[in-house]
Enzyme design. Sequence first.
Site, PDB file in Angstrom:
ATOM      1  N   GLN A  49      13.524   1.702  -1.676  1.00 43.73           N
ATOM      2  CA  GLN A  49      12.939   1.276  -2.964  1.00 43.73           C
ATOM      3  C   GLN A  49      13.950   1.363  -4.112  1.00 43.73           C
ATOM      4  O   GLN A  49      13.950   0.516  -4.995  1.00 43.73           O
ATOM      5  CB  GLN A  49      11.722   2.141  -3.298  1.00 43.73           C
ATOM      6  CG  GLN A  49      10.449   1.699  -2.621  1.00 43.73           C
ATOM      7  CD  GLN A  49       9.239   2.494  -3.085  1.00 43.73           C
ATOM      8  OE1 GLN A  49       9.353   3.690  -3.399  1.00 43.73           O
ATOM      9  NE2 GLN A  49       8.078   1.877  -3.105  1.00 43.73           N
ATOM     10  N   TYR A  94       6.216 -14.222   0.254  1.00 49.09           N
ATOM     11  CA  TYR A  94       5.445 -14.372   1.492  1.00 49.09           C
ATOM     12  C   TYR A  94       5.921 -15.631   2.213  1.00 49.09           C
ATOM     13  O   TYR A  94       6.458 -16.554   1.572  1.00 49.09           O
ATOM     14  CB  TYR A  94       3.946 -14.464   1.170  1.00 49.09           C
ATOM     15  CG  TYR A  94       3.408 -13.200   0.533  1.00 49.09           C
ATOM     16  CD1 TYR A  94       3.415 -12.002   1.244  1.00 49.09           C
ATOM     17  CD2 TYR A  94       2.911 -13.201  -0.764  1.00 49.09           C
ATOM     18  CE1 TYR A  94       2.942 -10.828   0.662  1.00 49.09           C
ATOM     19  CE2 TYR A  94       2.431 -12.028  -1.350  1.00 49.09           C
ATOM     20  CZ  TYR A  94       2.450 -10.844  -0.625  1.00 49.09           C
ATOM     21  OH  TYR A  94       1.994  -9.691  -1.195  1.00 49.09           O
ATOM     22  N   ASP A 136       0.848  -1.202   0.000  1.00 47.50           N
ATOM     23  CA  ASP A 136       0.000   0.000   0.000  1.00 47.50           C
ATOM     24  C   ASP A 136       0.881   1.249   0.000  1.00 47.50           C
ATOM     25  O   ASP A 136       0.731   2.139  -0.823  1.00 47.50           O
ATOM     26  CB  ASP A 136      -0.913   0.001   1.234  1.00 47.50           C
ATOM     27  CG  ASP A 136      -1.706  -1.284   1.358  1.00 47.50           C
ATOM     28  OD1 ASP A 136      -2.652  -1.455   0.579  1.00 47.50           O
ATOM     29  OD2 ASP A 136      -1.360  -2.128   2.216  1.00 47.50           O
ATOM     30  N   ARG A 151       6.703 -10.253  -5.160  1.00 51.35           N
ATOM     31  CA  ARG A 151       5.376 -10.549  -4.596  1.00 51.35           C
ATOM     32  C   ARG A 151       4.465  -9.327  -4.726  1.00 51.35           C
ATOM     33  O   ARG A 151       4.882  -8.281  -5.229  1.00 51.35           O
ATOM     34  CB  ARG A 151       5.534 -10.949  -3.136  1.00 51.35           C
ATOM     35  CG  ARG A 151       5.904  -9.773  -2.243  1.00 51.35           C
ATOM     36  CD  ARG A 151       6.135 -10.180  -0.800  1.00 51.35           C
ATOM     37  NE  ARG A 151       5.921  -9.056   0.095  1.00 51.35           N
ATOM     38  CZ  ARG A 151       6.249  -9.050   1.369  1.00 51.35           C
ATOM     39  NH1 ARG A 151       6.803 -10.099   1.923  1.00 51.35           N
ATOM     40  NH2 ARG A 151       6.000  -7.983   2.114  1.00 51.35           N
ATOM     41  N   GLY A 152       3.230  -9.458  -4.224  1.00 53.60           N
ATOM     42  CA  GLY A 152       2.332  -8.310  -4.063  1.00 53.60           C
ATOM     43  C   GLY A 152       2.085  -7.561  -5.353  1.00 53.60           C
ATOM     44  O   GLY A 152       1.665  -8.125  -6.368  1.00 53.60           O
ATOM     45  N   GLU A 153       2.359  -6.278  -5.332  1.00 52.87           N
ATOM     46  CA  GLU A 153       2.056  -5.438  -6.483  1.00 52.87           C
ATOM     47  C   GLU A 153       3.277  -4.636  -6.949  1.00 52.87           C
ATOM     48  O   GLU A 153       3.704  -4.735  -8.087  1.00 52.87           O
ATOM     49  CB  GLU A 153       0.895  -4.497  -6.125  1.00 52.87           C
ATOM     50  CG  GLU A 153       0.542  -3.548  -7.227  1.00 52.87           C
ATOM     51  CD  GLU A 153      -0.841  -2.944  -7.092  1.00 52.87           C
ATOM     52  OE1 GLU A 153      -1.746  -3.568  -6.504  1.00 52.87           O
ATOM     53  OE2 GLU A 153      -1.021  -1.815  -7.604  1.00 52.87           O
ATOM     54  N   ASP A 154       3.831  -3.838  -6.052  1.00 52.69           N
ATOM     55  CA  ASP A 154       4.887  -2.929  -6.505  1.00 52.69           C
ATOM     56  C   ASP A 154       6.159  -3.677  -6.908  1.00 52.69           C
ATOM     57  O   ASP A 154       6.728  -3.405  -7.964  1.00 52.69           O
ATOM     58  CB  ASP A 154       5.182  -1.895  -5.410  1.00 52.69           C
ATOM     59  CG  ASP A 154       6.060  -0.771  -5.927  1.00 52.69           C
ATOM     60  OD1 ASP A 154       5.684  -0.148  -6.946  1.00 52.69           O
ATOM     61  OD2 ASP A 154       7.131  -0.512  -5.350  1.00 52.69           O
ATOM     62  N   SER A 155       6.596  -4.636  -6.103  1.00 51.73           N
ATOM     63  CA  SER A 155       7.833  -5.348  -6.469  1.00 51.73           C
ATOM     64  C   SER A 155       7.606  -6.181  -7.733  1.00 51.73           C
ATOM     65  O   SER A 155       8.529  -6.386  -8.529  1.00 51.73           O
ATOM     66  CB  SER A 155       8.324  -6.231  -5.317  1.00 51.73           C
ATOM     67  OG  SER A 155       7.378  -7.216  -4.993  1.00 51.73           O
TER      68      SER A 155
HETATM   69  O1  TRH Z   1       4.567  -5.887   0.684  1.00 51.36           O
HETATM   70  P1  TRH Z   1       3.702  -6.482  -0.344  1.00 51.36           P
HETATM   71  O2  TRH Z   1       3.311  -7.861  -0.124  1.00 51.36           O
HETATM   72  O3  TRH Z   1       2.466  -5.615  -0.517  1.00 51.36           O
HETATM   73  C1  TRH Z   1       1.145  -5.791  -0.720  1.00 51.36           C
HETATM   74  C2  TRH Z   1       0.352  -5.784   0.515  1.00 51.36           C
HETATM   75  O4  TRH Z   1       0.285  -7.082   1.032  1.00 51.36           O
HETATM   76  C3  TRH Z   1      -0.989  -5.228   0.240  1.00 51.36           C
HETATM   77  O5  TRH Z   1      -1.849  -5.332   1.318  1.00 51.36           O
HETATM   78  C4  TRH Z   1      -1.545  -5.873  -0.991  1.00 51.36           C
HETATM   79  O6  TRH Z   1      -2.742  -5.303  -1.239  1.00 51.36           O
HETATM   80  C5  TRH Z   1      -0.624  -5.641  -2.143  1.00 51.36           C
HETATM   81  O7  TRH Z   1       0.632  -6.213  -1.845  1.00 51.36           O
HETATM   82  C6  TRH Z   1      -1.120  -6.200  -3.435  1.00 51.36           C
HETATM   83  O8  TRH Z   1       4.467  -6.417  -1.775  1.00 51.36           O
HETATM   84  P2  TRH Z   1       4.801  -5.213  -2.752  1.00 51.36           P
HETATM   85  O9  TRH Z   1       3.571  -4.646  -3.349  1.00 51.36           O
HETATM   86  O10 TRH Z   1       5.785  -5.720  -3.670  1.00 51.36           O
HETATM   87  O11 TRH Z   1       5.459  -4.112  -1.835  1.00 51.36           O
HETATM   88  C7  TRH Z   1       6.741  -4.220  -1.299  1.00 51.36           C
HETATM   89  C8  TRH Z   1       7.410  -2.866  -1.311  1.00 51.36           C
HETATM   90  O12 TRH Z   1       8.627  -2.940  -0.588  1.00 51.36           O
HETATM   91  C9  TRH Z   1       7.775  -2.385  -2.703  1.00 51.36           C
HETATM   92  O13 TRH Z   1       7.499  -1.013  -2.827  1.00 51.36           O
HETATM   93  C10 TRH Z   1       9.266  -2.611  -2.779  1.00 51.36           C
HETATM   94  C11 TRH Z   1       9.662  -2.383  -1.362  1.00 51.36           C
HETATM   95  N1  TRH Z   1      10.943  -2.959  -0.940  1.00 51.36           N
HETATM   96  C12 TRH Z   1      11.949  -2.110  -0.556  1.00 51.36           C
HETATM   97  O14 TRH Z   1      11.797  -0.883  -0.619  1.00 51.36           O
HETATM   98  N2  TRH Z   1      13.128  -2.644  -0.130  1.00 51.36           N
HETATM   99  C13 TRH Z   1      13.348  -3.984  -0.078  1.00 51.36           C
HETATM  100  O15 TRH Z   1      14.446  -4.429   0.314  1.00 51.36           O
HETATM  101  C14 TRH Z   1      12.281  -4.849  -0.506  1.00 51.36           C
HETATM  102  C15 TRH Z   1      12.493  -6.326  -0.474  1.00 51.36           C
HETATM  103  C16 TRH Z   1      11.100  -4.304  -0.918  1.00 51.36           C
END
Ligand code: TRH
Length: 437
Positions: A307, A246, A68, A323-327
């Site tokens: 990030q 996860y 988020d 995983r998730g969305e942004d990564s």
């Molecule tokens: O953390 P996520 O699993 O995020 C989510 C949430 O679970 C949310 O509730 C759900 O709705 C959504 O996914 C779909 O995974 P995501 O989206 O990849 O986010 C991780 C963030 O962390 C991303 O912006 C990258 C950042 N990150 C860093 O900044 N440094 C790091 O070392 C790592 C591993 C990640």
Amino acid sequence: MANPRLRDQKPTQWGAPRQGHIIATVRGRPRGFSLAREGLFNPNNTPTWLEMGARWDIFCKVIDNLGDIGVAWRLARMLAAEHGLEVRLWVDDLAALERIWPSASAIEPVQRVSGVEVRHWRTPFPSTEPGDVVIETFQCALPESYLVRMAARSPAPRWINLDYLSAESWVSGCHKLPSPHPRLPLTKYFYFPGFDATTGGLLRERDLDEERSTFLGDRDGLACYWAQHGLAMPQDGELRVSMFCYPEAPAAELLQAWSLGTVRITALMPEGPAADRLRASLGWSAGTHAWIERGSARLRIVPFTDQSRFDRLLWACDLNFVRGEDSFVRAQWAQRPLVWNIYPQAENAHWIKLHAFLDRFTAGLGDADAQAIRQLWRAWNGIARPAELARAWEDFVARREVIARHTEHWARELVRVNELAAGLVEFCGDIGKYAVD
Ligand code: TRH
């Protein structure tokens, strides 16, 4: 209390005028359209909201994990840096922001970070003048008092719900749909990220590709990068892998499959619950930075980074588990093979989402190559039986060169799709023009 970080900041940054765009689109205006009401007719030459460079408020509730805030923060930074907008980010969990952007503070209720004003979203919500554009991320529900103030403004702020990313086909039909508030004279528009031109596209910084090419083109810089991880440059035939997933993902089983394979694997796993679970299942008590070696594989748990540094990890590796969305999106911009651990939902609703992406992503590949990707992704997400993971890995790794070329091609095509932040700016300019009395 005045925040010292804010004291020297200009109250408003003016964005680039977009007059040409307004004139071009006014011609086809629908019935009930009012230039004066929308602030577009400008007899006194006073600036319209678009000319002024609108003030944007972004709201983010951290439900769990970091996606988020990951998306909200990336959007906030981009709107400020690339569109010259004055952005306030309201977030209810500052510690989550600090995790992905350590120059933000987990305890400062008001702070200026990377050109964005960051506010701690607390209850009761402070009395504040709403922005010209209000972005609600992931239907996080705006504070009632703020909604009332939005309704009192004339013209009312442009109000957008930025929704979750999905490759499913229904997204195109819902993208940009208006939804009137049940009581207040406000309309919320749904904005959906996605993978084709009928959606809002994906966030992608303007200089991203250039930064990536510079990083990868600098051999000494790369050697330094790997040295920070305690590694020499990769050897021929070795695969460097990042593993962000996860805790439910079968990481121990995958490590086992790697250890028995013929390809040498060096894996870096960001610290967090998945790494803790792997440690526990291996009975491994070593901390961050220690290596675990098993047959052809070695794995190290690495510190969480910001990030931007996370992007570099994805660029440097040959294969990224995300995983998730942004990564997940960042791994696509990295143009390297990826394996997605999708966010699990009740009743396995996420399986549909996973398959929708797989259908798009593997289109154009030969059956065997597409199948290799599908099988590994399914096993990684618990759709295929865990026993199938080792076989799926073997197939995937055997086809890694074709998959690498395909992923590069996919990413290059995806660049042609809308960029989300720019599309949002344009859409918010358009909303006023199509409002009906
Ligand atoms: O953390 P996520 O699993 O995020 C989510 C949430 O679970 C949310 O509730 C759900 O709705 C959504 O996914 C779909 O995974 P995501 O989206 O990849 O986010 C991780 C963030 O962390 C991303 O912006 C990258 C950042 N990150 C860093 O900044 N440094 C790091 O070392 C790592 C591993 C990640």
